[in-house]
Every structure is written in C-alpha cells, then in structure tokens.
Scaffold this motif. Structure first.
Motif, PDB file in Angstrom:
ATOM      1  N   ARG A  56       0.831  -1.202   0.000  1.00 29.04           N
ATOM      2  CA  ARG A  56       0.000   0.000   0.000  1.00 29.04           C
ATOM      3  C   ARG A  56       0.872   1.262   0.000  1.00 29.04           C
ATOM      4  O   ARG A  56       0.577   2.254  -0.703  1.00 29.04           O
ATOM      5  N   ILE A  57       1.957   1.240   0.754  1.00 28.08           N
ATOM      6  CA  ILE A  57       2.866   2.395   0.796  1.00 28.08           C
ATOM      7  C   ILE A  57       3.448   2.650  -0.593  1.00 28.08           C
ATOM      8  O   ILE A  57       3.539   3.798  -1.044  1.00 28.08           O
ATOM      9  N   ARG A  58       3.812   1.585  -1.295  1.00 25.29           N
ATOM     10  CA  ARG A  58       4.366   1.749  -2.642  1.00 25.29           C
ATOM     11  C   ARG A  58       3.312   2.256  -3.625  1.00 25.29           C
ATOM     12  O   ARG A  58       3.631   2.962  -4.579  1.00 25.29           O
ATOM     13  N   GLU A  59       2.054   1.898  -3.407  1.00 22.84           N
ATOM     14  CA  GLU A  59       0.989   2.438  -4.250  1.00 22.84           C
ATOM     15  C   GLU A  59       0.923   3.955  -4.136  1.00 22.84           C
ATOM     16  O   GLU A  59       0.666   4.663  -5.123  1.00 22.84           O
ATOM     17  N   VAL A  60       1.155   4.454  -2.923  1.00 21.14           N
ATOM     18  CA  VAL A  60       1.046   5.895  -2.680  1.00 21.14           C
ATOM     19  C   VAL A  60       2.326   6.633  -3.069  1.00 21.14           C
ATOM     20  O   VAL A  60       2.280   7.673  -3.751  1.00 21.14           O
ATOM     21  N   LEU A  61       3.476   6.102  -2.657  1.00 16.99           N
ATOM     22  CA  LEU A  61       4.742   6.819  -2.825  1.00 16.99           C
ATOM     23  C   LEU A  61       5.487   6.461  -4.096  1.00 16.99           C
ATOM     24  O   LEU A  61       6.382   7.194  -4.527  1.00 16.99           O
ATOM     25  N   GLY A  62       5.130   5.323  -4.684  1.00 18.46           N
ATOM     26  CA  GLY A  62       5.851   4.856  -5.860  1.00 18.46           C
ATOM     27  C   GLY A  62       6.572   3.562  -5.557  1.00 18.46           C
ATOM     28  O   GLY A  62       6.985   3.306  -4.414  1.00 18.46           O
ATOM     29  N   ALA A  63       6.757   2.751  -6.585  1.00 14.64           N
ATOM     30  CA  ALA A  63       7.357   1.427  -6.387  1.00 14.64           C
ATOM     31  C   ALA A  63       8.791   1.514  -5.898  1.00 14.64           C
ATOM     32  O   ALA A  63       9.256   0.674  -5.119  1.00 14.64           O
ATOM     33  N   ASP A  64       9.520   2.534  -6.335  1.00 15.27           N
ATOM     34  CA  ASP A  64      10.927   2.683  -5.948  1.00 15.27           C
ATOM     35  C   ASP A  64      11.010   3.674  -4.789  1.00 15.27           C
ATOM     36  O   ASP A  64      11.139   4.883  -4.987  1.00 15.27           O
ATOM     37  N   LEU A  65      10.942   3.163  -3.568  1.00 16.66           N
ATOM     38  CA  LEU A  65      10.968   4.039  -2.396  1.00 16.66           C
ATOM     39  C   LEU A  65      12.308   4.762  -2.274  1.00 16.66           C
ATOM     40  O   LEU A  65      12.372   5.903  -1.804  1.00 16.66           O
ATOM     41  N   ALA A  66      13.393   4.103  -2.703  1.00 17.15           N
ATOM     42  CA  ALA A  66      14.710   4.734  -2.628  1.00 17.15           C
ATOM     43  C   ALA A  66      14.750   6.017  -3.447  1.00 17.15           C
ATOM     44  O   ALA A  66      15.408   6.997  -3.068  1.00 17.15           O
ATOM     45  N   ALA A  67      14.037   6.034  -4.557  1.00 18.56           N
ATOM     46  CA  ALA A  67      13.995   7.232  -5.389  1.00 18.56           C
ATOM     47  C   ALA A  67      13.289   8.386  -4.675  1.00 18.56           C
ATOM     48  O   ALA A  67      13.518   9.554  -4.997  1.00 18.56           O
ATOM     49  N   GLU A  68      12.438   8.028  -3.719  1.00 18.88           N
ATOM     50  CA  GLU A  68      11.736   9.042  -2.930  1.00 18.88           C
ATOM     51  C   GLU A  68      12.529   9.431  -1.688  1.00 18.88           C
ATOM     52  O   GLU A  68      12.077  10.259  -0.887  1.00 18.88           O
ATOM     53  N   GLY A  69      13.698   8.806  -1.498  1.00 18.01           N
ATOM     54  CA  GLY A  69      14.557   9.155  -0.363  1.00 18.01           C
ATOM     55  C   GLY A  69      14.173   8.513   0.942  1.00 18.01           C
ATOM     56  O   GLY A  69      14.614   8.963   2.005  1.00 18.01           O
ATOM     57  N   VAL A  70      13.337   7.462   0.882  1.00 15.94           N
ATOM     58  CA  VAL A  70      12.955   6.767   2.106  1.00 15.94           C
ATOM     59  C   VAL A  70      13.211   5.269   1.932  1.00 15.94           C
ATOM     60  O   VAL A  70      13.394   4.780   0.818  1.00 15.94           O
ATOM     61  N   ALA A  71      13.234   4.554   3.049  1.00 22.73           N
ATOM     62  CA  ALA A  71      13.464   3.111   3.027  1.00 22.73           C
ATOM     63  C   ALA A  71      12.515   2.445   4.010  1.00 22.73           C
ATOM     64  O   ALA A  71      12.092   3.060   5.001  1.00 22.73           O
ATOM     65  N   VAL A  72      12.169   1.198   3.727  1.00 18.95           N
ATOM     66  CA  VAL A  72      11.402   0.407   4.693  1.00 18.95           C
ATOM     67  C   VAL A  72      12.343   0.051   5.828  1.00 18.95           C
ATOM     68  O   VAL A  72      13.323  -0.670   5.650  1.00 18.95           O
ATOM     69  N   ALA A  73      12.055   0.564   7.020  1.00 19.47           N
ATOM     70  CA  ALA A  73      12.913   0.334   8.177  1.00 19.47           C
ATOM     71  C   ALA A  73      12.449  -0.835   9.012  1.00 19.47           C
ATOM     72  O   ALA A  73      13.255  -1.480   9.687  1.00 19.47           O
ATOM     73  N   ALA A  74      11.148  -1.122   8.992  1.00 19.79           N
ATOM     74  CA  ALA A  74      10.626  -2.236   9.804  1.00 19.79           C
ATOM     75  C   ALA A  74       9.300  -2.709   9.239  1.00 19.79           C
ATOM     76  O   ALA A  74       8.465  -1.901   8.824  1.00 19.79           O
ATOM     77  N   VAL A  75       9.140  -4.030   9.234  1.00 21.23           N
ATOM     78  CA  VAL A  75       7.860  -4.660   8.899  1.00 21.23           C
ATOM     79  C   VAL A  75       7.342  -5.246  10.199  1.00 21.23           C
ATOM     80  O   VAL A  75       7.718  -6.345  10.607  1.00 21.23           O
ATOM     81  N   ASN A  76       6.490  -4.494  10.893  1.00 21.28           N
ATOM     82  CA  ASN A  76       6.043  -4.893  12.231  1.00 21.28           C
ATOM     83  C   ASN A  76       4.840  -5.813  12.213  1.00 21.28           C
ATOM     84  O   ASN A  76       4.614  -6.569  13.165  1.00 21.28           O
ATOM     85  N   SER A  77       4.045  -5.735  11.161  1.00 23.72           N
ATOM     86  CA  SER A  77       2.893  -6.613  10.977  1.00 23.72           C
ATOM     87  C   SER A  77       2.420  -6.417   9.539  1.00 23.72           C
ATOM     88  O   SER A  77       2.910  -5.524   8.837  1.00 23.72           O
ATOM     89  N   PRO A  78       1.467  -7.221   9.084  1.00 28.65           N
ATOM     90  CA  PRO A  78       0.949  -6.990   7.726  1.00 28.65           C
ATOM     91  C   PRO A  78       0.291  -5.618   7.557  1.00 28.65           C
ATOM     92  O   PRO A  78       0.054  -5.181   6.438  1.00 28.65           O
ATOM     93  N   TYR A  79       0.010  -4.954   8.701  1.00 28.56           N
ATOM     94  CA  TYR A  79      -0.723  -3.694   8.648  1.00 28.56           C
ATOM     95  C   TYR A  79       0.069  -2.535   9.236  1.00 28.56           C
ATOM     96  O   TYR A  79      -0.470  -1.440   9.412  1.00 28.56           O
ATOM     97  N   GLN A  80       1.354  -2.748   9.546  1.00 29.51           N
ATOM     98  CA  GLN A  80       2.126  -1.674  10.156  1.00 29.51           C
ATOM     99  C   GLN A  80       3.578  -1.741   9.701  1.00 29.51           C
ATOM    100  O   GLN A  80       4.248  -2.758   9.864  1.00 29.51           O
ATOM    101  N   THR A  81       4.022  -0.657   9.077  1.00 28.55           N
ATOM    102  CA  THR A  81       5.363  -0.555   8.510  1.00 28.55           C
ATOM    103  C   THR A  81       6.018   0.713   9.036  1.00 28.55           C
ATOM    104  O   THR A  81       5.324   1.698   9.312  1.00 28.55           O
ATOM    105  N   VAL A  82       7.316   0.690   9.175  1.00 29.69           N
ATOM    106  CA  VAL A  82       8.060   1.888   9.570  1.00 29.69           C
ATOM    107  C   VAL A  82       8.979   2.292   8.426  1.00 29.69           C
ATOM    108  O   VAL A  82       9.683   1.451   7.856  1.00 29.69           O
ATOM    109  N   LEU A  83       8.942   3.572   8.078  1.00 22.48           N
ATOM    110  CA  LEU A  83       9.844   4.130   7.072  1.00 22.48           C
ATOM    111  C   LEU A  83      10.969   4.899   7.764  1.00 22.48           C
ATOM    112  O   LEU A  83      10.802   5.381   8.894  1.00 22.48           O
ATOM    113  N   SER A  84      12.090   5.022   7.087  1.00 21.74           N
ATOM    114  CA  SER A  84      13.242   5.725   7.631  1.00 21.74           C
ATOM    115  C   SER A  84      13.873   6.572   6.535  1.00 21.74           C
ATOM    116  O   SER A  84      13.790   6.239   5.354  1.00 21.74           O
TER     117      SER A  84
END
Length: 332
Positions: free
Chosen positions: A147-175
C-alpha cells in the motif's frame, strides 16, 4: 487466566527504539535483586556515560536527549536484558527470543552471546558508530509495504525513504532524512493512510546507516562472542541465528542498516501448535500490540503478556510479578 491443556512454550520479545519511556522499569530497581544487579552491571560497564544514563533513567523528567539513540537505545538494551535475566532467574525458560532492532542485542545478551557487562561496551560502540550518521528520523505507517508503494511509488529509494521495519501486515516503519520523511508523510496522509513519527532522531535501518554499521562491526570485534544458549529468531534475517553467525561481529552490526523483519521473524511462532505465551521485556507494549492483532492471539491458542506497564504511572512490580506467574501457570 486458564492453563493451556497442551504443552506451552514461552517466547521472550525485546522491543526497540520508540518504546522508551521515562523510568521504564525503575520501580523494580532495588526491589527485584536480579534486575537490580543487571542494571548496575550495565551502568558500571558503560564508562563515563554510565552515571548520566542512570540519572536519565531514574529521572521523572529526563533530559531533552532522552529520545536520541545515545540515551534511548542503551537504556532499552539494559532494561530488556535485565528483565530477561530476571525472568530466567524465576525458573521460566523461554524456548526462543525475538528482538526488535536494538532489542535483538538485548536478546543476544540474555542468550549468552555476550555478557551484560560487555553489553555496556557494545552499546557504547554502537553509539560511537552512529555519531557521524546524517540526521533523520522514522515514520510509523498504518499500512503494509504494498500500500505504501501504491502511494509513494514502487521505488521508495527514489523518494529518499526506506522500509525500516515490517512490524505486521498492517504496520510498517519508514526511515530517511527529515525532509524526505515529511514529504512521504504528507503524501500518505493525503491518501488517508495514517502515520505518526517514531520517537527517534536518526534514520535507523536505512542505507544512511551503512557507514555506521561498518564502524560498529569493527568496534564489536573487541567483544568476545559465543553461540546463543537459547535460540534467537533474528529480525535482521527473519530466521534463527546460527552458531556460526552469532560469533561474527558484522552479523550483529549489519542490522543497523537493514530493515527490521519483525513480522517475518515472529509469524512462524504464531502457528497453531505448540501454543505459546509471548512476554514483552520492555515498556509501552509496542511489540505486544502487533502480536495481539493476529487471529491466533485474539481467538486462538496463544497469549501475549507485558512485563512492564504501558505507562510509568502504574507501578512496575505488580505487573512484572503477575506476568511471570501467569506465564509459569500457562506453561506448567
């Protein structure tokens, strides 16, 4: 709480950055002997930072740097390791440990990879390694990665952010860096995706920390490492730590720049059998909250308990006693 009919296993879960709170577990200090000894051992091994760490931990209103990694992470490590050691001293032997970010180092200390005293030196080395890292932060998002990639774009690195944690299927942390995180937060909020800043001032678990991870690995080479005496499900790899990995400094150091795979690591432990009781060795219940959302906990065979209260207003002693005794009863 009714005992489970079939054999039950205990799992000790150690939270990471963002879970810190003033006086977390401080009510146990001077009351729970094993907990007290572990905290004293840690502070004594922390060199010139030891007195300041102790003062911030015991303060009703800690200093302005309490959420910085120089304060939050050593204290989360110490409290988690001290709680885990106290649980083992009560005769409850978990079958597996899981640690979120710096919580994985607390798990390693309790499992015997290194001593709590060495943990003081490990955390000092980690803090020193982070000194040259660019400032940034972390953003907790109430959505899965897709869902985050749907909003921000498939290449998160290009947006200057990274997936920092996958805490559950419904909760992600960006860094990422502060400016890029703010842009991401604005876009996610506009797409009706709830998000909130994590109490962190560094972009942990992102490529911005790769230099710090290398520096930490070099410094960690001075610490004697051993295979864990209790299995650890690594949130860096999503599987069990092998005896060979456990003695390699770069294995523990690399997690600073890698995403925390909390859910991939813990999901296999939520299988229907054997039933398990998850004990969170830290404050706020951040890991416990993610686990309680799973159907196998809500209406299935597993239980989740916290060793500390969710807020410092409640005394820690009764919560710790009740959680340990409940786990002992469930696993009897």
């Amino acid at each position: 709480m009714e005992p489970i009919d079939t054999p039950c296993e205990a799992v000790l879960v150690f939270p990471g950055q963002g879970a810190q709170q003033p006086r977390m577990g401080a009510d146990l200090y001077g009351v729970e002997p094993v907990f007290t000894a572990a905290m004293d051992e840690f502070f004594g091994a922390s060199g010139e930072d030891g007195p300041a760490l102790r003062a911030d931990w015991l303060a009703e209103r800690p200093g302005p740097d309490f959420d910085d990694c120089r304060r939050a992470q050593p204290l989360l490590f110490a409290v988690g390791a001290a709680l885990g050691t106290a649980v083992l001293a009560r005769g409850l032997r978990p079958s597996v440990f899981v640690g979120h970010s710096v919580g994985e180092l607390a798990a390693a200390a309790v499992a015997g990879v290194f001593s709590i005293a060495d943990g003081g030196r490990v955390m000092a080395a980690r803090t020193a390694a982070m000194a040259a890292t660019p400032p940034g932060g972390m953003l907790a998002v109430a959505a899965g990665v897709d869902r985050i990639r749907e909003v921000l774009g498939a290449d998160l690195a290009a947006e200057g952010v990274a997936v920092a944690a996958v805490n559950s299927p419904y909760q992600t942390v960006l860094s990422g860096a502060t400016a890029e995180l703010r842009v991401a937060e604005k876009a996610l909020t506009a797409a009706v995706v709830a998000c909130v800043a994590v109490r962190a001032r560094q972009p942990f678990h992102s490529p911005l920390c790769e230099g710090a991870a290398r520096r930490f690995g070099v410094l960690l080479g001075a610490v004697r490492l051993a295979a864990p005496g209790i299995p650890i499900r690594s949130t860096s790899t999503g599987r069990f730590v092998t005896p060979g990995e456990a003695v390699i400094p770069s294995f523990w150091a690399a997690q600073m720049a890698r995403p925390v795979l909390f859910w991939p690591a813990v999901a296999p432990l939520l299988a229907p059998a054997p039933p398990r009781v998850f004990l969170e060795a830290g404050p706020r219940g951040s890991c416990a909250a993610a686990l309680r959302l799973d159907p196998s906990v809500r209406s299935g065979p597993h239980a989740v308990l916290s060793l500390l209260p969710p807020t410092p207003r409640r005394p820690a002693g009764p919560v710790f006693e009740e959680a340990v005794e409940a786990a002992r009863a469930l696993c009897a």
